[in-house]
Design a protein around this motif. Structure first.
Motif, PDB file in Angstrom:
ATOM      1  N   ASP A 219      28.373  41.162  49.997  1.00  0.00           N
ATOM      2  CA  ASP A 219      29.442  40.184  50.233  1.00  0.00           C
ATOM      3  C   ASP A 219      28.882  38.862  50.749  1.00  0.00           C
ATOM      4  OD1 ASP A 219      28.799  41.391  52.748  1.00  0.00           O
ATOM      5  OD2 ASP A 219      30.761  40.859  53.545  1.00  0.00           O
ATOM      6  N   GLU A 220      27.675  38.887  51.289  1.00  0.00           N
ATOM      7  CA  GLU A 220      27.045  37.698  51.860  1.00  0.00           C
ATOM      8  C   GLU A 220      26.314  36.845  50.827  1.00  0.00           C
ATOM      9  OE1 GLU A 220      27.526  36.845  54.901  1.00  0.00           O
ATOM     10  OE2 GLU A 220      28.178  38.693  55.863  1.00  0.00           O
ATOM     11  N   LEU A 221      26.197  37.322  49.602  1.00  0.00           N
ATOM     12  CA  LEU A 221      25.435  36.599  48.579  1.00  0.00           C
ATOM     13  C   LEU A 221      25.853  35.134  48.408  1.00  0.00           C
ATOM     14  CD1 LEU A 221      23.043  37.352  46.833  1.00  0.00           C
ATOM     15  CD2 LEU A 221      24.622  38.050  45.050  1.00  0.00           C
ATOM     16  N   PRO A 222      27.151  34.794  48.435  1.00  0.00           N
ATOM     17  CA  PRO A 222      27.514  33.376  48.333  1.00  0.00           C
ATOM     18  C   PRO A 222      26.973  32.525  49.484  1.00  0.00           C
ATOM     19  CG  PRO A 222      29.390  34.732  47.779  1.00  0.00           C
ATOM     20  CD  PRO A 222      28.333  35.658  48.332  1.00  0.00           C
ATOM     21  N   GLY A 223      26.545  33.167  50.563  1.00  0.00           N
ATOM     22  CA  GLY A 223      25.950  32.440  51.680  1.00  0.00           C
ATOM     23  C   GLY A 223      24.656  31.740  51.308  1.00  0.00           C
ATOM     24  N   LEU A 224      24.046  32.155  50.196  1.00  0.00           N
ATOM     25  CA  LEU A 224      22.835  31.458  49.740  1.00  0.00           C
ATOM     26  C   LEU A 224      23.125  29.982  49.478  1.00  0.00           C
ATOM     27  CD1 LEU A 224      21.282  34.122  47.344  1.00  0.00           C
ATOM     28  CD2 LEU A 224      20.436  33.429  49.598  1.00  0.00           C
ATOM     29  N   TRP A 225      24.355  29.693  49.046  1.00  0.00           N
ATOM     30  CA  TRP A 225      24.721  28.292  48.814  1.00  0.00           C
ATOM     31  C   TRP A 225      24.708  27.509  50.133  1.00  0.00           C
ATOM     32  CZ3 TRP A 225      24.247  25.031  45.239  1.00  0.00           C
ATOM     33  CH2 TRP A 225      24.922  23.810  45.271  1.00  0.00           C
ATOM     34  N   SER A 226      25.125  28.155  51.217  1.00  0.00           N
ATOM     35  CA  SER A 226      25.082  27.499  52.532  1.00  0.00           C
ATOM     36  C   SER A 226      23.646  27.230  52.960  1.00  0.00           C
ATOM     37  CB  SER A 226      25.782  28.365  53.583  1.00  0.00           C
ATOM     38  OG  SER A 226      27.159  28.452  53.316  1.00  0.00           O
ATOM     39  N   ILE A 227      22.733  28.090  52.548  1.00  0.00           N
ATOM     40  CA  ILE A 227      21.315  27.873  52.846  1.00  0.00           C
ATOM     41  C   ILE A 227      20.811  26.673  52.055  1.00  0.00           C
ATOM     42  CG2 ILE A 227      18.986  28.851  52.631  1.00  0.00           C
ATOM     43  CD1 ILE A 227      20.298  31.611  53.204  1.00  0.00           C
ATOM     44  N   VAL A 228      21.157  26.615  50.769  1.00  0.00           N
ATOM     45  CA  VAL A 228      20.744  25.481  49.927  1.00  0.00           C
ATOM     46  C   VAL A 228      21.275  24.172  50.508  1.00  0.00           C
ATOM     47  CG1 VAL A 228      21.044  24.414  47.645  1.00  0.00           C
ATOM     48  CG2 VAL A 228      20.496  26.847  47.825  1.00  0.00           C
ATOM     49  N   ARG A 229      22.521  24.171  50.997  1.00  0.00           N
ATOM     50  CA  ARG A 229      23.126  22.959  51.566  1.00  0.00           C
ATOM     51  C   ARG A 229      22.534  22.600  52.925  1.00  0.00           C
ATOM     52  NH1 ARG A 229      28.767  25.114  50.863  1.00  0.00           N
ATOM     53  NH2 ARG A 229      28.568  25.190  53.096  1.00  0.00           N
ATOM     54  N   GLY A 230      21.828  23.525  53.555  1.00  0.00           N
ATOM     55  CA  GLY A 230      21.247  23.263  54.866  1.00  0.00           C
ATOM     56  C   GLY A 230      22.136  23.653  56.028  1.00  0.00           C
ATOM     57  N   ASP A 231      23.265  24.296  55.750  1.00  0.00           N
ATOM     58  CA  ASP A 231      24.166  24.727  56.821  1.00  0.00           C
ATOM     59  C   ASP A 231      23.675  26.000  57.508  1.00  0.00           C
ATOM     60  OD1 ASP A 231      25.989  22.645  56.370  1.00  0.00           O
ATOM     61  OD2 ASP A 231      27.018  23.797  54.812  1.00  0.00           O
ATOM     62  N   MET A 232      22.918  26.811  56.766  1.00  0.00           N
ATOM     63  CA  MET A 232      22.439  28.085  57.290  1.00  0.00           C
ATOM     64  C   MET A 232      20.970  28.268  56.944  1.00  0.00           C
ATOM     65  SD  MET A 232      25.630  30.660  56.346  1.00  0.00           S
ATOM     66  CE  MET A 232      24.731  32.126  56.777  1.00  0.00           C
ATOM     67  N   ALA A 233      20.355  29.254  57.593  1.00  0.00           N
ATOM     68  CA  ALA A 233      18.994  29.689  57.296  1.00  0.00           C
ATOM     69  C   ALA A 233      19.067  31.140  56.825  1.00  0.00           C
ATOM     70  CB  ALA A 233      18.126  29.587  58.554  1.00  0.00           C
ATOM     71  N   PHE A 234      17.956  31.679  56.347  1.00  0.00           N
ATOM     72  CA  PHE A 234      17.956  33.092  55.991  1.00  0.00           C
ATOM     73  C   PHE A 234      18.149  33.945  57.239  1.00  0.00           C
ATOM     74  CE2 PHE A 234      15.832  31.679  52.091  1.00  0.00           C
ATOM     75  CZ  PHE A 234      16.589  32.374  51.162  1.00  0.00           C
ATOM     76  N   VAL A 235      17.476  33.569  58.348  1.00  0.00           N
ATOM     77  CA  VAL A 235      17.528  34.347  59.579  1.00  0.00           C
ATOM     78  C   VAL A 235      18.000  33.456  60.724  1.00  0.00           C
ATOM     79  CG1 VAL A 235      16.194  35.727  61.216  1.00  0.00           C
ATOM     80  CG2 VAL A 235      15.651  35.834  58.772  1.00  0.00           C
TER      81      VAL A 235
ATOM     82  N   LEU B 234      17.845  33.169  40.734  1.00  0.00           N
ATOM     83  CA  LEU B 234      17.468  34.537  40.376  1.00  0.00           C
ATOM     84  C   LEU B 234      18.624  35.514  40.563  1.00  0.00           C
ATOM     85  CD1 LEU B 234      13.879  34.867  41.879  1.00  0.00           C
ATOM     86  CD2 LEU B 234      14.505  34.884  39.465  1.00  0.00           C
ATOM     87  N   LEU B 235      19.413  35.278  41.583  1.00  0.00           N
ATOM     88  CA  LEU B 235      20.514  36.195  41.892  1.00  0.00           C
ATOM     89  C   LEU B 235      21.839  35.801  41.243  1.00  0.00           C
ATOM     90  CD1 LEU B 235      19.658  36.941  45.611  1.00  0.00           C
ATOM     91  CD2 LEU B 235      19.379  38.466  43.651  1.00  0.00           C
ATOM     92  N   ALA B 236      21.846  34.705  40.506  1.00  0.00           N
ATOM     93  CA  ALA B 236      23.076  34.243  39.851  1.00  0.00           C
ATOM     94  C   ALA B 236      23.701  35.310  38.941  1.00  0.00           C
ATOM     95  CB  ALA B 236      22.831  32.948  39.096  1.00  0.00           C
ATOM     96  N   PRO B 237      22.916  36.040  38.126  1.00  0.00           N
ATOM     97  CA  PRO B 237      23.537  37.087  37.301  1.00  0.00           C
ATOM     98  C   PRO B 237      24.181  38.197  38.138  1.00  0.00           C
ATOM     99  CG  PRO B 237      21.355  36.543  36.455  1.00  0.00           C
ATOM    100  CD  PRO B 237      21.501  35.842  37.782  1.00  0.00           C
ATOM    101  N   VAL B 238      23.540  38.573  39.235  1.00  0.00           N
ATOM    102  CA  VAL B 238      24.104  39.593  40.123  1.00  0.00           C
ATOM    103  C   VAL B 238      25.401  39.069  40.737  1.00  0.00           C
ATOM    104  CG1 VAL B 238      23.724  40.926  42.237  1.00  0.00           C
ATOM    105  CG2 VAL B 238      21.852  40.603  40.611  1.00  0.00           C
ATOM    106  N   ALA B 239      25.379  37.822  41.197  1.00  0.00           N
ATOM    107  CA  ALA B 239      26.569  37.215  41.792  1.00  0.00           C
ATOM    108  C   ALA B 239      27.706  37.152  40.773  1.00  0.00           C
ATOM    109  CB  ALA B 239      26.248  35.831  42.342  1.00  0.00           C
ATOM    110  N   ALA B 240      27.384  36.799  39.539  1.00  0.00           N
ATOM    111  CA  ALA B 240      28.413  36.726  38.489  1.00  0.00           C
ATOM    112  C   ALA B 240      29.027  38.104  38.234  1.00  0.00           C
ATOM    113  CB  ALA B 240      27.820  36.157  37.205  1.00  0.00           C
ATOM    114  N   LEU B 241      28.194  39.131  38.201  1.00  0.00           N
ATOM    115  CA  LEU B 241      28.699  40.503  37.997  1.00  0.00           C
ATOM    116  C   LEU B 241      29.584  40.933  39.169  1.00  0.00           C
ATOM    117  CD1 LEU B 241      28.732  43.128  36.355  1.00  0.00           C
ATOM    118  CD2 LEU B 241      26.663  43.805  37.615  1.00  0.00           C
TER     119      LEU B 241
END
Length: 184
Positions: free
Chosen positions: A76-92, A4-11
């Protein structure tokens, strides 16, 4: 959410590339769950300006206007969503720190690593850059001891408020008693 946020991240990436040049992402090794290292990515907010001897200028002098916007809005933290997908991080959870910082915290660093690091956390919604490292760690340990779905929801809602109105030191930060200030 990543899709959902991919277009925002691309911009954001495009504006970053135009305003600061490449690379668009800043990558750094951080400590994750139980101290396991992982590579975290953020949108770059600083340039590589150097002094006459070729040393990088202090961070405050290298943050660009675009970088200040990214940091203040937390985009600036938006790319961190990838770390969540990988399991390295959580939302909180406690924000991931450098391995050397975790090591310097000793037992507090180990305790802090008992939960997965987060994109946002208790220290971030209670003052973040307005707090000392001891205060942040004390808030992180408070989160580790009291983690719950209710607290996570509260942190997410307060993160949205911080994104809109900016950081402020809260009453929770004042109530935490960092170990360095305790009388023994």
């Amino acid at each position: 959410m990543l899709l959902l946020l991919a277009p925002v991240a691309a911009l954001l990436a495009l504006v970053s590339l135009i305003s600061m040049g490449g690379p668009v992402l800043f990558r750094q090794e951080r400590s994750g769950l139980h101290g396991q290292p992982f590579t975290m990515a953020k949108f770059r907010s600083m340039n590589d300006a150097r002094d006459a001897e070729g040393r990088l200028l202090p961070d405050g002098q290298r943050v660009t206007a675009w970088g200040r916007f990214l940091r203040r809005s937390r985009l600036d933290e938006l790319p961190g969503l990838w770390s969540i997908v990988r399991g390295d991080m959580a939302f909180v959870g406690p924000r991931p720190l450098l391995p050397g910082t975790i090591a310097s915290l000793g037992e507090r660093g180990r305790q802090r690593g008992q939960v997965r690091p987060g994109l946002t956390g208790w220290a971030q919604v209670n003052g973040n850059t307005l707090l000392s490292l001891d205060e942040k760690v004390a808030l992180d340990l408070d989160y580790v001891r009291n983690a719950s779905l209710g607290l996570d929801c509260r942190i997410i809602l307060r993160t949205i408020a911080v994104m809109i109105v900016g950081e402020k030191r809260t009453g929770e930060a004042a109530m935490i008693d960092p170990p360095s200030r305790r009388l023994h």
